[in-house]
Design a protein around this motif. Structure first.
Motif, short mmCIF file in Angstrom:
data_model
loop_
_atom_site.label_atom_id
_atom_site.label_comp_id
_atom_site.label_asym_id
_atom_site.label_seq_id
_atom_site.Cartn_x
_atom_site.Cartn_y
_atom_site.Cartn_z
N LEU A 98 0.82 -1.20 0.00
CA LEU A 98 0.00 0.00 0.00
C LEU A 98 0.86 1.26 0.00
O LEU A 98 0.50 2.28 -0.62
CB LEU A 98 -0.94 0.00 1.21
N VAL A 99 1.99 1.20 0.67
CA VAL A 99 2.86 2.37 0.78
C VAL A 99 3.69 2.60 -0.48
O VAL A 99 3.84 3.74 -0.94
CB VAL A 99 3.79 2.24 2.00
N THR A 100 4.20 1.52 -1.07
CA THR A 100 5.20 1.66 -2.13
C THR A 100 4.70 1.35 -3.54
O THR A 100 5.28 1.83 -4.52
CB THR A 100 6.40 0.76 -1.85
N ARG A 101 3.64 0.56 -3.70
CA ARG A 101 3.29 0.06 -5.03
C ARG A 101 1.86 0.28 -5.47
O ARG A 101 1.59 0.27 -6.68
CB ARG A 101 3.60 -1.45 -5.11
N ALA A 102 0.94 0.41 -4.57
CA ALA A 102 -0.48 0.42 -4.94
C ALA A 102 -0.79 1.50 -5.98
O ALA A 102 -1.46 1.23 -6.98
CB ALA A 102 -1.34 0.62 -3.69
N ARG A 103 -0.32 2.72 -5.75
CA ARG A 103 -0.63 3.81 -6.69
C ARG A 103 -0.01 3.55 -8.05
O ARG A 103 -0.65 3.77 -9.08
CB ARG A 103 -0.12 5.13 -6.13
N ASP A 156 14.30 -11.64 -34.21
CA ASP A 156 13.39 -12.22 -35.21
C ASP A 156 12.01 -11.56 -35.15
O ASP A 156 11.30 -11.52 -36.16
CB ASP A 156 13.24 -13.73 -34.98
N ALA A 157 11.64 -11.05 -33.98
CA ALA A 157 10.35 -10.39 -33.81
C ALA A 157 10.39 -8.92 -34.24
O ALA A 157 9.39 -8.21 -34.11
CB ALA A 157 9.88 -10.49 -32.37
N GLY A 158 11.53 -8.47 -34.73
CA GLY A 158 11.64 -7.10 -35.22
C GLY A 158 11.90 -6.07 -34.15
O GLY A 158 11.68 -4.87 -34.36
N ARG A 159 12.38 -6.51 -32.99
CA ARG A 159 12.70 -5.56 -31.93
C ARG A 159 13.98 -4.79 -32.24
O ARG A 159 14.93 -5.34 -32.82
CB ARG A 159 12.85 -6.27 -30.59
N ASP A 160 14.02 -3.53 -31.88
CA ASP A 160 15.19 -2.69 -32.11
C ASP A 160 16.19 -2.74 -30.95
O ASP A 160 17.38 -2.50 -31.14
CB ASP A 160 14.78 -1.22 -32.30
N ARG A 161 15.70 -3.06 -29.76
CA ARG A 161 16.52 -2.95 -28.57
C ARG A 161 15.99 -3.89 -27.50
O ARG A 161 14.79 -4.18 -27.45
CB ARG A 161 16.48 -1.51 -28.05
N ALA A 162 16.88 -4.37 -26.65
CA ALA A 162 16.50 -5.17 -25.48
C ALA A 162 16.96 -4.44 -24.24
O ALA A 162 17.96 -3.72 -24.25
CB ALA A 162 17.14 -6.55 -25.54
N CYS A 163 16.21 -4.60 -23.15
CA CYS A 163 16.59 -3.94 -21.91
C CYS A 163 16.32 -4.87 -20.73
O CYS A 163 15.56 -5.84 -20.85
CB CYS A 163 15.84 -2.61 -21.74
N LEU A 164 16.95 -4.57 -19.61
CA LEU A 164 16.78 -5.36 -18.40
C LEU A 164 17.18 -4.53 -17.20
O LEU A 164 17.79 -3.47 -17.32
CB LEU A 164 17.62 -6.64 -18.46
N VAL A 165 16.81 -5.04 -16.02
CA VAL A 165 17.17 -4.41 -14.75
C VAL A 165 17.76 -5.48 -13.85
O VAL A 165 17.25 -6.61 -13.78
CB VAL A 165 15.93 -3.79 -14.06
N ALA A 188 19.07 3.49 -10.33
CA ALA A 188 17.93 4.12 -9.67
C ALA A 188 17.55 3.30 -8.45
O ALA A 188 17.95 2.14 -8.31
CB ALA A 188 16.74 4.24 -10.64
N THR A 189 16.77 3.90 -7.59
CA THR A 189 16.28 3.21 -6.40
C THR A 189 14.88 2.67 -6.67
O THR A 189 13.99 3.41 -7.09
CB THR A 189 16.23 4.16 -5.20
N GLY A 193 13.40 0.27 -2.10
CA GLY A 193 14.58 0.94 -1.58
C GLY A 193 15.90 0.33 -2.05
O GLY A 193 16.96 0.77 -1.62
N GLN A 194 15.84 -0.67 -2.92
CA GLN A 194 17.05 -1.32 -3.41
C GLN A 194 17.59 -0.59 -4.63
O GLN A 194 16.83 -0.16 -5.50
CB GLN A 194 16.75 -2.78 -3.76
N ARG A 195 18.91 -0.46 -4.72
CA ARG A 195 19.53 0.17 -5.87
C ARG A 195 19.53 -0.79 -7.06
O ARG A 195 19.91 -1.97 -6.93
CB ARG A 195 20.96 0.60 -5.56
N LEU A 196 19.12 -0.30 -8.20
CA LEU A 196 18.99 -1.11 -9.40
C LEU A 196 19.81 -0.50 -10.54
O LEU A 196 19.94 0.71 -10.63
CB LEU A 196 17.52 -1.19 -9.82
#
Length: 207
Positions: A98-103, A156-165, A188-189, A193-196
């Motif tokens: 409720l504090v960090t994710r609900a909104r 193969d699906a025609g994607r231009d870029r891939a990303c991850l965290v 980023a945090t 509160g974990q650094r990513l």
């Protein structure tokens, strides 16, 4: 990856990401979450085996916007029910949610209902969501095998870029991705509160 692999995948997720929000919701939610990658036409779900034993997995999506729309249409109710059960059984996790994710989750839901297509002219991005290689199978290049297979499908699906965290620092896999040709874009945090660390990789066409 098939339905028969889900128990092992859920167990691996809970072992390697015990403090993650999804893991805290319990195995029922995790099982339902990974099922969304099995029948989605825009999802990738891979298993790597050693001597017939599942020793690693990878899941990702080839079109985040469209995949989210399909996920909400076909799995939204089941995910919500499993998530609610997990939250009600874990009051501490519920409070944190409720504090960090609900909104943020509500905002994503509303946007997904209003946006069915990617932005015209925007980059076509694939997202590597989760990857795990069992400790006993590390050092054999299985992570590279899984990532390369995902990138091949994205291309193969025609994607231009891939990303991850990944988790920032020595507890994350940033050094592996940097050595594999991924570009570190920012830190980023996260909600917990974990650094990513965020990474990207261009997907030029193979000629």
């Amino acid at each position: 990856m098939g339905l028969q692999d889900l128990p092992a995948v859920v167990a691996a997720h809970r072992q390697h990401f015990p403090n993650g929000f999804f893991a805290r919701l319990g195995p029922r939610f995790l099982c339902r979450y990974y099922r969304t990658f099995l029948d989605g036409p825009l999802a990738v779900a891979l298993i790597v085996e050693v001597s017939g034993v599942p020793s690693g997995y990878l899941v990702g999506v080839l079109d985040p916007v469209q995949h989210r729309r399909l996920l909400l249409t076909y799995h939204g109710v089941a995910l919500a029910v499993c998530g609610l059960i997990g939250l009600m059984r874990r009051p501490t996790v519920l409070t944190r949610f409720l504090v960090t994710r609900a909104r943020r989750y509500l905002t994503v839901l509303m946007r997904s209902r209003d946006r069915a297509l990617e932005s015209v002219g925007g980059p076509r991005i694939a997202v590597l969501s989760n990857i795990v290689v069992a400790e006993h199978a590390r050092g054999y290049g299985l992570g590279t095998v899984l990532v390369d297979a995902f990138l091949s499908q994205a291309r193969d699906a025609g994607r231009d870029r891939a990303c991850l965290v990944t988790v920032a620092g020595p507890n994350g896999a940033g050094s592996f991705y940097a050595k594999s040709g991924w570009r570190h874009t920012r830190d980023a945090t996260g909600s917990d509160g974990q650094r990513l660390s965020f990474f990207e990789r261009d997907l030029p066409e193979v000629v």
